[in-house]
Design a protein around this motif. Structure first.
Motif, PDB file in Angstrom:
ATOM      1  N   LEU A  31       0.825  -1.207   0.000  1.00 17.13           N
ATOM      2  CA  LEU A  31       0.000   0.000   0.000  1.00 17.13           C
ATOM      3  C   LEU A  31       0.860   1.257   0.000  1.00 17.13           C
ATOM      4  CD1 LEU A  31      -2.767  -1.026   2.573  1.00 17.13           C
ATOM      5  CD2 LEU A  31      -2.976  -0.894   0.093  1.00 17.13           C
ATOM      6  N   ILE A  53      -8.811   1.383  10.325  1.00 16.08           N
ATOM      7  CA  ILE A  53      -8.166   1.494   9.006  1.00 16.08           C
ATOM      8  C   ILE A  53      -6.708   1.052   9.101  1.00 16.08           C
ATOM      9  CG2 ILE A  53      -7.393   3.107   7.222  1.00 16.08           C
ATOM     10  CD1 ILE A  53      -9.977   4.729   7.775  1.00 16.08           C
ATOM     11  N   TYR A  56      -6.553  -2.898   9.427  1.00 20.28           N
ATOM     12  CA  TYR A  56      -6.809  -3.652   8.198  1.00 20.28           C
ATOM     13  C   TYR A  56      -5.757  -3.349   7.132  1.00 20.28           C
ATOM     14  CZ  TYR A  56     -11.164  -5.139  10.279  1.00 20.28           C
ATOM     15  OH  TYR A  56     -12.071  -5.706  11.114  1.00 20.28           O
ATOM     16  N   ALA A  57      -5.265  -2.112   7.096  1.00 18.43           N
ATOM     17  CA  ALA A  57      -4.203  -1.785   6.141  1.00 18.43           C
ATOM     18  C   ALA A  57      -2.942  -2.579   6.463  1.00 18.43           C
ATOM     19  CB  ALA A  57      -3.916  -0.287   6.164  1.00 18.43           C
ATOM     20  N   HIS A 274     -12.941  -1.841   7.643  1.00 13.22           N
ATOM     21  CA  HIS A 274     -12.665  -3.046   6.862  1.00 13.22           C
ATOM     22  C   HIS A 274     -13.166  -2.896   5.435  1.00 13.22           C
ATOM     23  CE1 HIS A 274     -13.701  -7.227   5.480  1.00 13.22           C
ATOM     24  NE2 HIS A 274     -12.427  -7.348   5.761  1.00 13.22           N
ATOM     25  N   VAL A 277     -10.968  -0.310   3.427  1.00 14.33           N
ATOM     26  CA  VAL A 277      -9.680  -0.844   2.985  1.00 14.33           C
ATOM     27  C   VAL A 277      -9.890  -1.840   1.847  1.00 14.33           C
ATOM     28  CG1 VAL A 277      -7.669  -2.197   3.686  1.00 14.33           C
ATOM     29  CG2 VAL A 277      -8.545  -0.412   5.194  1.00 14.33           C
TER      30      VAL A 277
END
Length: 321
Positions: A31, A53, A56-57, A274, A277
């Motif tokens: 990412l 965020i 999950y990232a 979730h 992302v």
């Protein structure tokens, strides 16, 4: 503002592995740098959303760099934040806009730079996709519950807030429900609590002055409900019901001490994170997204189910169905 929230991943290693393999293959990968702009990092909901965020990232890319900023519902600050994030060359912007429509030119500039924009919590004109609570439904179920608690009669006031889609829809949903009760009287006037405890205190004082016989109040978020409760306590008014939106740990604690706080329509910041992302990964992979607007249904936290409440802190890895 640099990244301000950290997760203890040592206790969640198994969950992270599960998330990595459970997500579509298009999402897995690097990412790089992502940006998160929240309205207010003093608000527990946005703190939880940022944590989600990040969680999950990092399940996708453990080396992801996160830049977190806030706009405090100020469009000028929104603009300077987005310029800062562009200069940091973020690949994805998770945006909680200061204004749902006025932000459009800013988003257009960000998208020209090749940045994926995922609106979270509120709509933002021009974003690639939006993930939010079904705020109309949240307002409906909250105010229907309030009206029933009042046995369908009495004077009710609505506290509004910042001019964003979530607030507008919550107020609209509340009014729709109250209209079904002919003996409920809506107190006229604009009582803007600005989304904050201080604003809630001020708005509640204005309501008491405008209508001393007030029976119930709907606040657009829990922070305003907390402020409203303080005003009512100072006024010696234990006869005014409060209902709200968020389902925060803060409101749960207040409900345990104040029976007049009937409840709150719950939001799930981790489910929102979730989905956001997941959508970002699909766009980065060049995939077509059939449903670019996702609305998460709300349910009520009430005095009746308060004992079963599990707060946002207790559910950092929750995956929405």
């Amino acid at each position: 503002m640099r990244e301000a929230f950290h997760l203890n991943f040592g206790r969640r290693a198994v969950l992270i592995l599960y998330l990595f393999f459970a997500m579509p293959s298009a999402i897995a990968g690097s990412l790089g740098v992502i940006g998160i702009e929240a309205s207010s990092l003093a608000n527990p909901f946005f703190q939880a959303l940022v944590r989600g965020i990040m969680f999950y990232a990092r399940a996708v890319d453990p080396s992801v760099e996160v830049v977190t900023v806030q706009n405090e519902y100020d469009l000028h600050r929104n603009q300077s934040n987005l310029e800062q994030l562009k200069s940091r060359k973020v690949r994805v912007l998770f945006l909680n806009a200061a204004n749902s429509t006025s932000v459009a030119p800013l988003i257009a500039e960000v998208r020209k730079a090749g940045i994926i924009v995922i609106a979270v919590d509120v709509e933002a004109a021009g974003a690639h996709a939006t993930v939010m609570t079904d705020n109309l439904q949240a307002g409906q179920i909250a105010c229907d519950y309030l009206a029933k608690a009042l046995q369908g009669r009495g004077k009710v006031a609505i506290q509004t807030g910042p001019s964003v889609s979530s607030v507008i829809e919550r107020v609209s949903g509340c009014k729709q429900s109250l209209q079904r009760y002919p003996d409920i009287q809506l107190v006229p006037g604009e009582f803007n609590g600005s989304g904050s405890p201080v604003g809630g205190r001020t708005a509640m004082a204005q309501i008491l002055k405008a209508e001393p016989n007030i029976a119930g109040v709907f606040t657009i978020n829990d922070r305003q409900a907390v402020g409203s409760d303080k005003t009512l306590t100072e006024a010696g008014r234990n006869d005014v019901y409060i209902i709200s939106v968020d389902g925060s740990p803060e409101i749960a604690e207040l409900m345990r001490r104040r029976p007049r706080v009937l409840g709150s329509a719950k939001q799930d910041p981790y489910a929102m994170a979730h989905k956001a992302v997941e959508l970002a990964g699909l766009f980065l992979a060049g995939k077509t997204v059939a449903k670019p607007k996702i609305q998460l249904k709300s349910s009520l936290l009430t005095q009746d189910n308060l004992a079963d409440y599990r707060g946002w802190e207790a559910e950092p890895g929750k995956i929405s169905p």
